[in-house]
Design an enzyme around this catalytic site. Structure first.
Site, PDB file in Angstrom:
ATOM      1  CB  THR A 119       3.947  -5.606   6.504  1.00  9.08           C
ATOM      2  OG1 THR A 119       3.091  -6.820   6.088  1.00  9.08           O
ATOM      3  CG2 THR A 119       4.851  -5.018   5.898  1.00  9.08           C
ATOM      4  CB  ALA A 122       8.722  -4.614   5.903  1.00  8.05           C
ATOM      5  CE1 TYR A 154       6.177  -5.163  10.471  1.00  2.89           C
ATOM      6  CE2 TYR A 154       6.044  -3.608  12.450  1.00  2.89           C
ATOM      7  CZ  TYR A 154       5.608  -4.184  10.780  1.00  2.89           C
ATOM      8  OH  TYR A 154       6.112  -3.345  10.225  1.00  2.89           O
ATOM      9  CD  GLN A 199      -1.672   0.367   2.916  1.00  2.00           C
ATOM     10  OE1 GLN A 199      -2.618   0.053   3.180  1.00  2.00           O
ATOM     11  NE2 GLN A 199      -1.314  -0.118   4.952  1.00  2.00           N
ATOM     12  CD1 TRP A 224      -0.937   2.739  14.911  1.00  2.00           C
ATOM     13  CD2 TRP A 224      -2.702   3.151  14.731  1.00  2.00           C
ATOM     14  NE1 TRP A 224      -0.872   2.280  16.355  1.00  2.00           N
ATOM     15  CE2 TRP A 224      -2.011   2.274  16.161  1.00  2.00           C
ATOM     16  CE3 TRP A 224      -4.112   3.692  15.111  1.00  2.00           C
ATOM     17  CZ2 TRP A 224      -3.048   2.906  17.589  1.00  2.00           C
ATOM     18  CZ3 TRP A 224      -5.408   4.233  16.508  1.00  2.00           C
ATOM     19  CH2 TRP A 224      -4.372   3.454  17.993  1.00  2.00           C
ATOM     20  CB  THR A 232       7.395  -0.155  12.245  1.00  2.00           C
ATOM     21  OG1 THR A 232       6.260  -0.091  13.881  1.00  2.00           O
ATOM     22  CG2 THR A 232       8.183  -1.005  13.222  1.00  2.00           C
ATOM     23  CG  ASP A 233       3.636   2.561  15.531  1.00  2.04           C
ATOM     24  OD1 ASP A 233       4.276   1.460  14.994  1.00  2.04           O
ATOM     25  OD2 ASP A 233       2.724   2.005  15.950  1.00  2.04           O
ATOM     26  CG  ASP A 247      12.415 -13.026  -2.546  1.00  5.32           C
ATOM     27  OD1 ASP A 247      12.188 -12.795  -1.621  1.00  5.32           O
ATOM     28  OD2 ASP A 247      12.375 -14.510  -3.354  1.00  5.32           O
ATOM     29  CG  LEU A 248      12.999  -7.595   0.210  1.00  2.00           C
ATOM     30  CD1 LEU A 248      11.443  -7.104   1.271  1.00  2.00           C
ATOM     31  CD2 LEU A 248      14.023  -6.738   0.500  1.00  2.00           C
TER      32      LEU A 248
HETATM   33  N1  LIG Z   1       1.083  -1.036   8.065  1.00  8.96           N
HETATM   34  C1  LIG Z   1       0.616  -0.061   8.449  1.00  8.96           C
HETATM   35  O1  LIG Z   1      -0.096   0.338   9.841  1.00  8.96           O
HETATM   36  C2  LIG Z   1       2.673  -0.324   8.999  1.00  8.96           C
HETATM   37  C3  LIG Z   1       3.164   1.073   9.995  1.00  8.96           C
HETATM   38  C4  LIG Z   1       4.170   1.206  10.386  1.00  8.96           C
HETATM   39  C5  LIG Z   1       5.380   0.916  10.092  1.00  8.96           C
HETATM   40  N2  LIG Z   1       5.296   0.409   8.235  1.00  8.96           N
HETATM   41  C6  LIG Z   1       6.216  -0.013   7.676  1.00  8.96           C
HETATM   42  O2  LIG Z   1       5.877   0.737   6.379  1.00  8.96           O
HETATM   43  C7  LIG Z   1       6.945   0.011   4.681  1.00  8.96           C
HETATM   44  C8  LIG Z   1       5.123  -0.389   3.723  1.00  8.96           C
HETATM   45  O3  LIG Z   1       4.070  -1.535   5.200  1.00  8.96           O
HETATM   46  P1  LIG Z   1       3.113  -1.311   4.166  1.00  8.96           P
HETATM   47  O4  LIG Z   1       2.222  -1.192   5.073  1.00  8.96           O
HETATM   48  O5  LIG Z   1       2.597  -0.966   2.682  1.00  8.96           O
HETATM   49  O6  LIG Z   1       3.414  -3.193   3.856  1.00  8.96           O
HETATM   50  P2  LIG Z   1       2.431  -3.422   3.079  1.00  8.96           P
HETATM   51  O7  LIG Z   1       0.999  -3.266   1.945  1.00  8.96           O
HETATM   52  O8  LIG Z   1       1.686  -5.316   3.643  1.00  8.96           O
HETATM   53  O9  LIG Z   1       3.356  -4.139   2.103  1.00  8.96           O
HETATM   54  C9  LIG Z   1       4.330  -3.985   2.246  1.00  8.96           C
HETATM   55  C10 LIG Z   1       4.833  -5.106   0.993  1.00  8.96           C
HETATM   56  O10 LIG Z   1       5.951  -6.061   1.465  1.00  8.96           O
HETATM   57  C11 LIG Z   1       5.766  -7.392   0.107  1.00  8.96           C
HETATM   58  N3  LIG Z   1       7.103  -8.158   0.873  1.00  8.96           N
HETATM   59  C12 LIG Z   1       6.517  -9.436   1.916  1.00  8.96           C
HETATM   60  N4  LIG Z   1       7.843 -10.577   1.056  1.00  8.96           N
HETATM   61  C13 LIG Z   1       8.436  -9.994   0.315  1.00  8.96           C
HETATM   62  C14 LIG Z   1       9.915 -10.295  -0.323  1.00  8.96           C
HETATM   63  N5  LIG Z   1      10.122 -11.592   0.169  1.00  8.96           N
HETATM   64  N6  LIG Z   1      10.301  -9.341  -1.134  1.00  8.96           N
HETATM   65  C15 LIG Z   1       9.826  -8.595  -1.639  1.00  8.96           C
HETATM   66  N7  LIG Z   1       8.396  -7.793  -1.113  1.00  8.96           N
HETATM   67  C16 LIG Z   1       8.162  -8.553   0.476  1.00  8.96           C
HETATM   68  C17 LIG Z   1       4.559  -7.770  -0.178  1.00  8.96           C
HETATM   69  O11 LIG Z   1       4.567  -8.657  -1.176  1.00  8.96           O
HETATM   70  P3  LIG Z   1       3.338  -9.744  -0.870  1.00  8.96           P
HETATM   71  O12 LIG Z   1       2.170  -8.448  -1.396  1.00  8.96           O
HETATM   72  O13 LIG Z   1       3.528 -10.127  -2.354  1.00  8.96           O
HETATM   73  O14 LIG Z   1       2.898 -10.225   0.000  1.00  8.96           O
HETATM   74  C18 LIG Z   1       3.999  -6.131   0.441  1.00  8.96           C
HETATM   75  O15 LIG Z   1       3.355  -6.065  -0.844  1.00  8.96           O
HETATM   76  C19 LIG Z   1       7.073  -1.344   6.256  1.00  8.96           C
HETATM   77  O16 LIG Z   1       8.611  -1.750   6.508  1.00  8.96           O
HETATM   78  C20 LIG Z   1       6.150  -2.028   7.039  1.00  8.96           C
HETATM   79  O17 LIG Z   1       7.138  -2.207   8.004  1.00  8.96           O
HETATM   80  C21 LIG Z   1       3.845  -0.493   8.550  1.00  8.96           C
END
Ligand SMILES: NC(=O)c1ccc[n+]([C@@H]2O[C@H](COP(=O)([O-])OP(=O)(O)OC[C@H]3O[C@@H](n4cnc5c(N)ncnc54)[C@H](OP(=O)(O)O)[C@@H]3O)[C@@H](O)[C@H]2O)c1
Length: 279
Positions: free
Chosen positions: A62, A60, A125, A11, A149, A101-102, A36-37
Site C-alpha cells: 500500500t 497489499a 500502485y 488498518q 483515502w 482503489t480509486d 505471505d502474499l
Molecule cells: N489506505 C488507503 O488510503 C487505501 C485507499 C484505497 C484502497 N486501499 C486498499 O485497501 C486495502 C487495505 O489497505 P489498508 O489501508 O488497510 O493498508 P495497510 O494498513 O497498509 O494494510 C495492508 C496490510 O498488508 C500487509 N502486507 C504487506 N505485504 C504483505 C505480504 N507480503 N503478505 C501479507 N500481508 C502483507 C501489510 O503488512 P505490514 O504491516 O507487515 O507491512 C499491512 O498490514 C488494500 O488493498 C489497499 O490497496 C487503501
C-alpha cells in the site's frame, strides 16, 4: 461463514475484526507471518489450513510512493497474489472479496467515477491494483470493492499524521487541489459485511459520500477536534512525490445504493465516529 482476512495487521483488517459481530461469522485475520502474499506456498498452506468460505483480501503493497521503485514486488503482492487467492477460491467454490482503489482511475474526470468508467492508472500502485482486479475475476464468485483515502483510529494514515503534527505544534501545508473522499475503515468494514451477506458480486465502489480535498480533510479534523494549528493550502506541484496522485478520484455510490443496503456515511460523519473512538 468462515472469513479469512489477509493483511491482518493493516488498518482495514483490524476494523473488520472490531466491527464484525462475533455471533454471525468467524473472522480470522492473518498477517504476513501466517499468509505471505509474496509466497504462493505460504498462501496455499494458509488457505488449506483455514478452509475459508470467504477470502477478504485486505493485504497489499500500500506504500504508493515505494511501489514506484519496487514494481516487481508491487505486482507480486497486488496482482499475482490475488491470482493465487482466486485460483483457490475457484477450486473450492469460495468467494473472493478484493479490496481495490480509486487510484485505478487517471483523475482527469469531473464527476464521480462510476464502476464502468475506463480505468487508466497513473502509478505502479494503481496499475498493480488494477491487475489485482483482473486476477480476482478468475474466481467465479468474486466481489471487487474500490475504496479511497482510508484512515482509522489506528495505523499509519492521514488522520494520524495530522493529529501528530498538531500535537507537536507544527504548522502544516496541505494539498488543496486533489479531490476525493476520506473513508473510515470501520464504515467500509460494515459495508463489506452487508455486501457479503447480501451476496453482492462484480465491481462496486465503497467510499463514504461527499467529497473534499486533503486540505479540506485536515481542516475538518481540526475543526471537529477543536484544534487550531497553522494550516495553509498548497498545490500538488509544490509538494512533489514519486507517484503522481489523481487530481480527482471521487467514486460514485449510485451502483452501491442500487445493489442493496448502503451503509456508507457522509465522510464528515465517518470522521466524527473515528474521532469519538480516539477521545
Ligand atoms: N489506505 C488507503 O488510503 C487505501 C485507499 C484505497 C484502497 N486501499 C486498499 O485497501 C486495502 C487495505 O489497505 P489498508 O489501508 O488497510 O493498508 P495497510 O494498513 O497498509 O494494510 C495492508 C496490510 O498488508 C500487509 N502486507 C504487506 N505485504 C504483505 C505480504 N507480503 N503478505 C501479507 N500481508 C502483507 C501489510 O503488512 P505490514 O504491516 O507487515 O507491512 C499491512 O498490514 C488494500 O488493498 C489497499 O490497496 C487503501
Amino acid at each position: 461463514m468462515r472469513i479469512l482476512v489477509t493483511g491482518g495487521q493493516g488498518q482495514l483488517a483490524r476494523a473488520i475484526k472490531s466491527t464484525w459481530p462475533v455471533t454471525t461469522d468467524e473472522v480470522l485475520l492473518m498477517g504476513r507471518d501466517q499468509l505471505d502474499l509474496g509466497d504462493p506456498s505460504s498462501i496455499r498452506k494458509a488457505l488449506e489450513g483455514a478452509k475459508p468460505d470467504v477470502i477478504l483480501n485486505a493485504g497489499a503493497h500500500t506504500q504508493v510512493d515505494r511501489c514506484e521503485s519496487e514494481p516487481d514486488l508491487a505486482l507480486r503482492l497486488n496482482g499475482a497474489a490475488v491470482g493465487e487467492l482466486a485460483s483457490w477460491c475457484s477450486d473450492r467454490g469460495a468467494l473472493l472479496v478484493q479490496v481495490s482503489t480509486d487510484y485505478v482511475f487517471d483523475g482527469k474526470g469531473h464527476r464521480p467515477y462510476r464502476e464502468e468508467d475506463p480505468t487508466d492508472p497513473l502509478t505502479v500502485y494503481g496499475r498493480t491494483k488494477l491487475e489485482g482486479e483482473r486476477q480476482a475475476t478468475r474466481a467465479p464468485e468474486h466481489l471487487i470493492v474500490r475504496t479511497s483515502w482510508l484512515y482509522e483510529a489506528w495505523g499509519k494514515n492521514f488522520l494520524a499524521t495530522m493529529l501528530n503534527a498538531a500535537a507537536q505544534g507544527r504548522s502544516l501545508r496541505v494539498v488543496a487541489d486533489q479531490r476525493g473522499t476520506p473513508t473510515s475503515c470501520r464504515a467500509l468494514a460494515r459495508q463489506l459485511r452487508c455486501a457479503i451477506h447480501e451476496g453482492w458480486r462484480g465491481v462496486v465502489h465503497g467510499s463514504c459520500s461527499g467529497e473534499t480535498t486533503w486540505h479540506g480533510f485536515a481542516a475538518e479534523i481540526f475543526r471537529q477536534k477543536g484544534l487550531s494549528p497553522v494550516l495553509s493550502p498548497c498545490t500538488t506541484a509544490e509538494y512533489p512525490l514519486p507517484a503522481p496522485r489523481p487530481a480527482y478520484s471521487v467514486l460514485s455510490g449510485e451502483k452501491r445504493a442500487r445493489m442493496g443496503t448502503d451503509v456508507m456515511p457522509e465522510w464528515k460523519e465517518g470522521l466524527a465516529e473515528v474521532l469519538m473512538a480516539l477521545s
